[in-house]
Design a protein around this motif. Structure first.
Motif, PDB file in Angstrom:
ATOM      1  N   GLU A   1       0.851  -1.187   0.000  1.00  0.00           N
ATOM      2  CA  GLU A   1       0.000   0.000   0.000  1.00  0.00           C
ATOM      3  C   GLU A   1       0.883   1.232   0.000  1.00  0.00           C
ATOM      4  O   GLU A   1       1.887   1.299   0.689  1.00  0.00           O
ATOM      5  CB  GLU A   1      -0.892   0.019   1.234  1.00  0.00           C
ATOM      6  CG  GLU A   1      -1.946  -1.053   1.210  1.00  0.00           C
ATOM      7  CD  GLU A   1      -2.885  -0.911   2.383  1.00  0.00           C
ATOM      8  OE1 GLU A   1      -3.436   0.185   2.549  1.00  0.00           O
ATOM      9  OE2 GLU A   1      -3.036  -1.881   3.114  1.00  0.00           O
ATOM     10  N   ARG A   2       0.506   2.210  -0.773  1.00  0.00           N
ATOM     11  CA  ARG A   2       1.245   3.463  -0.832  1.00  0.00           C
ATOM     12  C   ARG A   2       0.322   4.582  -0.382  1.00  0.00           C
ATOM     13  O   ARG A   2      -0.867   4.586  -0.688  1.00  0.00           O
ATOM     14  CB  ARG A   2       1.722   3.762  -2.255  1.00  0.00           C
ATOM     15  CG  ARG A   2       2.683   2.774  -2.841  1.00  0.00           C
ATOM     16  CD  ARG A   2       4.025   2.841  -2.232  1.00  0.00           C
ATOM     17  NE  ARG A   2       4.562   4.169  -2.344  1.00  0.00           N
ATOM     18  CZ  ARG A   2       5.842   4.438  -2.380  1.00  0.00           C
ATOM     19  NH1 ARG A   2       6.711   3.478  -2.326  1.00  0.00           N
ATOM     20  NH2 ARG A   2       6.269   5.673  -2.445  1.00  0.00           N
ATOM     21  N   GLU A   3       0.895   5.510   0.335  1.00  0.00           N
ATOM     22  CA  GLU A   3       0.138   6.661   0.783  1.00  0.00           C
ATOM     23  C   GLU A   3       0.074   7.659  -0.365  1.00  0.00           C
ATOM     24  O   GLU A   3       1.091   7.941  -0.995  1.00  0.00           O
ATOM     25  CB  GLU A   3       0.898   7.263   1.971  1.00  0.00           C
ATOM     26  CG  GLU A   3       0.181   8.353   2.684  1.00  0.00           C
ATOM     27  CD  GLU A   3       0.921   8.706   3.957  1.00  0.00           C
ATOM     28  OE1 GLU A   3       0.391   8.397   5.013  1.00  0.00           O
ATOM     29  OE2 GLU A   3       2.019   9.258   3.865  1.00  0.00           O
ATOM     30  N   ARG A   4      -1.098   8.169  -0.644  1.00  0.00           N
ATOM     31  CA  ARG A   4      -1.255   9.141  -1.719  1.00  0.00           C
ATOM     32  C   ARG A   4      -2.109  10.297  -1.229  1.00  0.00           C
ATOM     33  O   ARG A   4      -3.290  10.127  -0.941  1.00  0.00           O
ATOM     34  CB  ARG A   4      -1.887   8.492  -2.945  1.00  0.00           C
ATOM     35  CG  ARG A   4      -0.980   7.479  -3.586  1.00  0.00           C
ATOM     36  CD  ARG A   4      -1.511   7.023  -4.920  1.00  0.00           C
ATOM     37  NE  ARG A   4      -0.605   6.039  -5.484  1.00  0.00           N
ATOM     38  CZ  ARG A   4      -0.779   4.735  -5.415  1.00  0.00           C
ATOM     39  NH1 ARG A   4      -1.829   4.249  -4.799  1.00  0.00           N
ATOM     40  NH2 ARG A   4       0.078   3.915  -5.955  1.00  0.00           N
TER      41      ARG A   4
ATOM     42  N   GLU B   1       3.665  11.798   0.029  1.00  0.00           N
ATOM     43  CA  GLU B   1       3.514  10.850   1.132  1.00  0.00           C
ATOM     44  C   GLU B   1       4.404  11.320   2.268  1.00  0.00           C
ATOM     45  O   GLU B   1       5.411  11.994   2.039  1.00  0.00           O
ATOM     46  CB  GLU B   1       3.838   9.420   0.707  1.00  0.00           C
ATOM     47  CG  GLU B   1       5.288   9.161   0.426  1.00  0.00           C
ATOM     48  CD  GLU B   1       5.560   7.705   0.076  1.00  0.00           C
ATOM     49  OE1 GLU B   1       5.612   6.871   1.001  1.00  0.00           O
ATOM     50  OE2 GLU B   1       5.728   7.421  -1.108  1.00  0.00           O
TER      51      GLU B   1
ATOM     52  N   ARG C   1       6.971   7.840   9.365  1.00  0.00           N
ATOM     53  CA  ARG C   1       5.855   6.942   9.663  1.00  0.00           C
ATOM     54  C   ARG C   1       5.050   7.476  10.842  1.00  0.00           C
ATOM     55  O   ARG C   1       3.823   7.355  10.880  1.00  0.00           O
ATOM     56  CB  ARG C   1       6.367   5.535   9.966  1.00  0.00           C
ATOM     57  CG  ARG C   1       5.221   4.596  10.280  1.00  0.00           C
ATOM     58  CD  ARG C   1       5.665   3.187  10.489  1.00  0.00           C
ATOM     59  NE  ARG C   1       4.530   2.387  10.922  1.00  0.00           N
ATOM     60  CZ  ARG C   1       4.256   1.207  10.458  1.00  0.00           C
ATOM     61  NH1 ARG C   1       5.022   0.671   9.539  1.00  0.00           N
ATOM     62  NH2 ARG C   1       3.218   0.535  10.906  1.00  0.00           N
TER      63      ARG C   1
ATOM     64  N   SER D   1       2.560   9.874   9.675  1.00  0.00           N
ATOM     65  CA  SER D   1       1.474   9.169   8.999  1.00  0.00           C
ATOM     66  C   SER D   1       0.530   8.492   9.997  1.00  0.00           C
ATOM     67  O   SER D   1      -0.665   8.407   9.758  1.00  0.00           O
ATOM     68  CB  SER D   1       2.051   8.129   8.037  1.00  0.00           C
ATOM     69  OG  SER D   1       1.019   7.440   7.373  1.00  0.00           O
TER      70      SER D   1
ATOM     71  N   GLY E   1      -3.013  10.359   6.723  1.00  0.00           N
ATOM     72  CA  GLY E   1      -2.010   9.299   6.674  1.00  0.00           C
ATOM     73  C   GLY E   1      -2.601   7.907   6.542  1.00  0.00           C
ATOM     74  O   GLY E   1      -3.642   7.592   7.108  1.00  0.00           O
ATOM     75  N   MET E   2      -1.895   7.071   5.803  1.00  0.00           N
ATOM     76  CA  MET E   2      -2.338   5.698   5.584  1.00  0.00           C
ATOM     77  C   MET E   2      -2.371   4.919   6.901  1.00  0.00           C
ATOM     78  O   MET E   2      -3.298   4.174   7.168  1.00  0.00           O
ATOM     79  CB  MET E   2      -1.392   5.006   4.598  1.00  0.00           C
ATOM     80  CG  MET E   2      -1.687   3.548   4.386  1.00  0.00           C
ATOM     81  SD  MET E   2      -0.557   2.771   3.238  1.00  0.00           S
ATOM     82  CE  MET E   2       0.971   2.830   4.152  1.00  0.00           C
ATOM     83  N   TYR E   3      -1.358   5.086   7.745  1.00  0.00           N
ATOM     84  CA  TYR E   3      -1.296   4.334   8.998  1.00  0.00           C
ATOM     85  C   TYR E   3      -2.336   4.831  10.006  1.00  0.00           C
ATOM     86  O   TYR E   3      -2.777   4.077  10.861  1.00  0.00           O
ATOM     87  CB  TYR E   3       0.106   4.397   9.590  1.00  0.00           C
ATOM     88  CG  TYR E   3       1.109   3.677   8.719  1.00  0.00           C
ATOM     89  CD1 TYR E   3       1.104   2.287   8.626  1.00  0.00           C
ATOM     90  CD2 TYR E   3       2.040   4.382   7.971  1.00  0.00           C
ATOM     91  CE1 TYR E   3       1.997   1.619   7.820  1.00  0.00           C
ATOM     92  CE2 TYR E   3       2.939   3.723   7.151  1.00  0.00           C
ATOM     93  CZ  TYR E   3       2.913   2.346   7.082  1.00  0.00           C
ATOM     94  OH  TYR E   3       3.799   1.685   6.266  1.00  0.00           O
TER      95      TYR E   3
END
Length: 107
Positions: A11-14, A75, A79, A82, A88-90
Motif C-alpha cells: 500500500e502506498r500513501e497518496r 507521502e 511513519r 502518517s 495518513g495511511m497508517y
C-alpha cells in the motif's frame, strides 16, 4: 491492484493536496505564507517548500506521471507523522486514534 501469488500488495500513501510556501506582497511588504495547493500545481510551479496540509509534517513529492500510474501526490517522510495525521495511511489503519500535529513540523 490484484496481487500475484508470492508478491504482497504494497500500500502506498497518496495525498493529492499539500501546503506550499509562497511569497505574497501585503501592504507593501513581502510575506511568506503557507497555502493549500494541488500537488500537480506545486510541481508545475517548482515549489521548493512544502508540507502536509493536515499535520504540517515533511512530505515527499511523487510527480512522475506514468501512463496508467498514480497522479502526482505526496507521502509522509515519517511513519510517525502518517500514524497521527488524518490523511495518513497508517492513521486510517487504527480506528479511534486521535490526530495530532507533527513532532517535527516544517516551519
Amino acid at each position: 491492484m490484484i496481487p500475484r501469488e508470492g508478491y504482497p500488495v504494497k500500500e502506498r500513501e497518496r495525498i493529492y493536496n499539500c501546503e506550499v510556501k509562497k511569497l505574497f506582497l501585503r501592504n507593501g511588504e513581502k510575506v511568506w505564507e503557507w497555502v493549500v495547493a494541488n500537488v500537480a500545481d506545486a510541481i508545475r510551479d517548482e515549489a521548493t517548500q512544502f508540507r502536509c496540509k493536515d499535520c504540517h509534517g515533511a512530505v515527499r513529492l511523487h510527480g512522475r506521471h506514468v501512463e496508467h500510474g498514480p497522479a502526482p501526490h505526496v507521502e509522509h517522510k515519517s511513519r510517525q507523522d502518517s500514524e497521527y495525521c488524518p490523511a495518513g495511511m497508517y492513521f486510517r489503519k487504527h480506528p479511534g486514534r486521535e490526530p495530532k500535529l507533527s513532532c517535527n513540523p516544517v516551519l
